[in-house]
Structure formats: structure tokens, C-alpha cells
Write an enzyme that holds these catalytic residues in place. Structure first.
Site, PDB file in Angstrom:
ATOM      1  N   LYS A  77       0.844  -1.200   0.000  1.00  0.00           N
ATOM      2  CA  LYS A  77       0.000   0.000   0.000  1.00  0.00           C
ATOM      3  C   LYS A  77       0.876   1.246   0.000  1.00  0.00           C
ATOM      4  CE  LYS A  77      -0.439  -0.029   5.060  1.00  0.00           C
ATOM      5  NZ  LYS A  77      -1.368   0.003   6.204  1.00  0.00           N
ATOM      6  N   ARG A 175      -9.322   0.245  16.167  1.00  0.00           N
ATOM      7  CA  ARG A 175      -9.411   0.871  14.863  1.00  0.00           C
ATOM      8  C   ARG A 175     -10.553   0.140  14.161  1.00  0.00           C
ATOM      9  NH1 ARG A 175      -3.820   1.607  11.587  1.00  0.00           N
ATOM     10  NH2 ARG A 175      -4.250  -0.563  11.080  1.00  0.00           N
ATOM     11  N   TYR A 301      15.006  31.456   3.291  1.00  0.00           N
ATOM     12  CA  TYR A 301      13.814  32.183   3.736  1.00  0.00           C
ATOM     13  C   TYR A 301      13.883  32.548   5.222  1.00  0.00           C
ATOM     14  CZ  TYR A 301      11.217  31.253  -0.596  1.00  0.00           C
ATOM     15  OH  TYR A 301      10.791  31.225  -1.899  1.00  0.00           O
ATOM     16  N   MET A 350      10.716  24.830  -1.055  1.00  0.00           N
ATOM     17  CA  MET A 350       9.827  23.861  -1.687  1.00  0.00           C
ATOM     18  C   MET A 350      10.579  22.912  -2.615  1.00  0.00           C
ATOM     19  SD  MET A 350       6.462  24.450  -4.104  1.00  0.00           S
ATOM     20  CE  MET A 350       5.492  25.212  -2.808  1.00  0.00           C
TER      21      MET A 350
END
Length: 406
Positions: A77, A175, A301, A350
Site C-alpha cells: 500500500k 481501529r 527564507y 519547496m
């Protein structure tokens, strides 16, 4: 036919290639990597190398802890924990894994379209996905009555009998899953009403198998599961497998492997008990630029990168959009370059970040290891106060995966 590699590159029309797999083979002297660079779909300098031999080695390490008859369900997964779904599934299928497990039906459909024929379990099936689950021969995890009733209705609409499902039992994780004797008895009664469904396995999930502090709780979970699963098995004439052990459970509680186990993070090289596992992934990039920053200047930044002397920095094309957690900035994280460690200086951007490479013989184009042999994923996870799962699954799909196998 072309006399030289350069002749080929000058004449090539990239628009002629689409959804193609290209075999490039020849001696190093022909410089065929130039052809590979020209044709590749993704040219981002940041890549995640996946060592398939290491993955197979980890699989065999876990097999050595199991009985020969114990089945293995491999978790693929979340893009195989960031490693690439179809590629990982293919190698596991080649090694005759018993089941593959995905989170949602879309992941299973992708594997079927890629030619995977191994049984696939959908751990979190959604109501709208039932028809696709049937059409693509996937096997749902049934964990609630509403899910059971809706899926059973879809089976009847398709006139299908004995469709394989897996039953989730709640034993302490709190769960998903059926909980308590009353729910289990009602579920058995519902399944026996007609023959649309056939149980392939019953299972539960350990909440703290990786931590010795919770061993008593883990053993109580296993005891509860054994009692409930035996009751269910006694109600049906056909064979039903049982599984509760995850990777940590296999390592630390191998006596409770029942008929099957679920192998997840361990397959990808993360051990909870110092097993001799191999890291399968190396996240690396290359240096884009090197410059000298003066004493009174700042870096990045918010001017967070403060220095007190002239500093040589390297800029690399990887940032938080690629999966490099912003929390590793400002000297908290480090990378490996040419035999040396270099701290990340300033805020991570980023698409890039900056390194302090003062005193390191580094140049534009040099490789930079973000994690791998020299910077373990566990080290990064510890610095970020998280788990290796998050580090692996955070690697963006814009980062090209390269698969290595000998």
C-alpha cells in the site's frame, strides 16, 4: 542504423516515443547513458534508487523466522511505502508471495493493469469501489456490518457465489474490526444465510508489537484473537487462515505466526529488533551550484541561516515538495557528500535546500545522499520525532524511482 551515439542523438525525435519501454545495451565506451538521459520520462536530478536484491534479502530473512508452511501477505500500500507499487509487486510475485495487500481498491486496480495476478487484499475498501473489487478480482477486508451488507448486496446483483473476503477482528487496536462475542456471532449468522461469501482469512492488528513495554498487552491481544478465530474456524467446514503478526510481531513473537503473517516495513529494511535487514532505498540528488557566503549575510527564507564566518554553501534540487521534511533545516538534518557529512543550513525550500560544505571538496554535479547507507532513515525519523514509515511514504512521486537488480 547509426555509426555513433552522437549520430543517433542528433536524429532522434522524442515525439516518436510514448508509453514505451526501451532496452539500451552496449559497452560503456559507447556512452549509451546519453541515450537514456535523452529518452527518460523524468529528468529530475533527485532520484530514489531501489535495490531489489536488498528487498529479496529482507524477504528471505523473515522467511527464515517462519515455518515453511506459513503464508506471507506483503504490504504494498501507499506506493509500496514510497518504493513503487508495480515494480515491488512484480518482484514479490516472482518470489511467489502468497498475498499482496493495498489500502484502497484503486491501488489494486493499478496492480492488475500492470499484470499482477497474485491475490490482492484491499484493507480499506470503500462502498463505491465494490464493483471494481469484483471486476478486478480483488479481495476486500470486511470490518463492519454496513460494509458486509453492502458488499453482499453487490455480490447478489452480480450473481456471484463464494467470493473471497477477509474478516477483521478488533482485539485492542481500537481501529477497524468486529468487536466482542455478540458481533462475531451475528456476523457468522449473516455469512451462513447464503453462499455468496467465502472467508479466506480472519485477522487482527497488534498495537505495540515493536515495544517491549507493551509485551503483556500484545500477548493479551494474541490470546483474544486466538479464542475468537478458533470459534469462527469451528463454524465453517472449509479452511480459513489466521494472521495477527506484522513485521515487528514476526521478529519478536514468531511462536504466534498461525497460518499467515503480514510483512510490511521490515520488507523495506526497517527492523524493530536488530535483524540483519538491508535498507532498500537511497534518496540522492546532485549539487546545482556552489557559492561563498560572507560573514554578515544570511541563507534562505526568513534569514534563518545565520553564519559567523565566510561559508561555502551548496544548493541541491530537493525540497519539501520532494519529501524532504522542512523540520530538517537549520542544522537539524545532514547529508553525505564525497565521504563527508554536510548540515542543511537555513530553511528548506519547496524545491531546493542549502548545505554548509565548508572544508568539503565538492563541486557542481557531485552526488549527495539524503538517506541511504550513510544516513539511515531511522536517524532522520528520530530527529523529526516520527517513524520511518512517514519518511518513506513522504517521498513525492515526482522523484524518479530507479530500480537496481543483479
Amino acid at each position: 542504423m547509426f555509426r555513433t551515439t552522437d549520430d543517433f542523438l542528433k536524429s532522434i525525435d522524442k515525439s516518436n516515443f510514448s508509453n514505451s519501454a526501451v532496452l539500451i545495451k552496449g559497452a560503456r565506451a559507447f556512452n549509451f547513458e546519453a541515450i537514456s538521459s535523452a529518452l527518460q520520462e523524468k529528468a529530475h536530478q533527485t532520484v530514489l534508487e531501489i535495490n531489489l536484491n536488498a528487498l529479496v534479502s529482507n524477504l528471505n530473512t523473515f522467511k527464515s523466522l517462519l515455518k515453511p508452511t506459513t503464508k506471507i501477505m506483503a504490504m504494498v500500500k501507499a506506493f509500496s511505502y514510497g518504493s513503487g507499487t508495480a515494480e515491488i509487486a512484480n518482484i514479490l510475485q516472482f518470489h511467489q508471495i502468497d498475498y499482496l495487500a493495498v489500502a484502497v481498491a484503486d491501488e489494486g486496480i493499478e496492480l492488475r493493469k500492470a499484470g499482477i495476478t497474485t491475490p490482492i487484499v484491499v484493507m480499506n475498501p470503500e462502498f463505491y469501489s465494490f464493483q471494481n473489487i469484483i471486476d478486478y478480482n480483488l479481495q476486500p477486508n470486511i470490518y463492519s456490518f454496513s460494509l458486509f451488507e453492502s458488499f453482499n448486496k453487490t455480490l447478489k446483483q452480480n450473481a456471484i457465489l463464494n467470493f473471497p473476503i477477509h474478516i477483521k477482528i478488533e482485539t485492542g487496536m481500537n481501529r477497524l474490526g468486529f468487536k466482542g462475542d455478540e458481533e462475531i456471532n451475528l456476523l457468522i449468522k449473516q455469512i451462513k444465510k447464503d453462499n455468496t461469501i467465502k472467508i479466506k482469512s480472519v485477522f487482527s492488528h497488534l498495537a505495540g508489537a515493536d515495544d517491549a513495554e507493551f509485551d503483556n498487552f500484545t500477548l493479551s491481544q494474541i490470546k483474544t484473537f486466538e479464542k475468537i478465530s478458533q470459534f469462527i474456524l469451528a463454524e465453517f467446514e472449509y479452511k480459513i487462515d489466521r494472521h495477527i503478526l506484522n513485521s515487528a510481531g514476526i521478529e519478536r513473537f514468531p511462536n504466534f505466526q498461525f497460518e499467515m503473517v503480514r510483512l510490511g516495513i521490515g520488507l523495506y529494511g526497517v527492523s524493530s529488533s536488530d535483524q540483519n535487514l538491508q535498507a532498500i532505498g537511497t534518496l540522492q540528488t546532485t549539487i546545482s551550484q556552489i557559492k561563498i557566503v560572507a560573514e554578515k549575510e544570511t541563507i534562505g527564507y526568513s534569514r534563518k541561516g545565520k553564519i559567523n564566518k565566510p561559508t561555502q554553501i551548496a544548493i541541491i534540487p530537493i525540497g519539501y515538495a520532494d519529501g524532504l521534511n522542512r523540520g530538517l533545516g537549520n542544522l537539524k538534518g545532514r547529508v553525505f557528500i564525497n565521504g563527508n557529512y554536510a548540515p542543511i543550513i537555513g530553511n528548506i525550500c519547496m524545491d531546493m535546500c542549502m548545505l554548509d560544505v565548508s572544508g568539503i571538496a565538492a563541486k557542481v554535479g557531485d552526488k549527495v545522499e539524503i538517506f541511504g547507507e550513510h544516513v539511515p532513515i531511522s536517524e532522520i525519523a528520530q530527529k523529526l520525532n516520527t517513524i520511518p514509515y512517514e519518511i518513506l511514504t513522504s517521498i513525492s512521486q515526482r522523484v524518479k524511482r530507479i530500480y537496481l537488480q543483479e
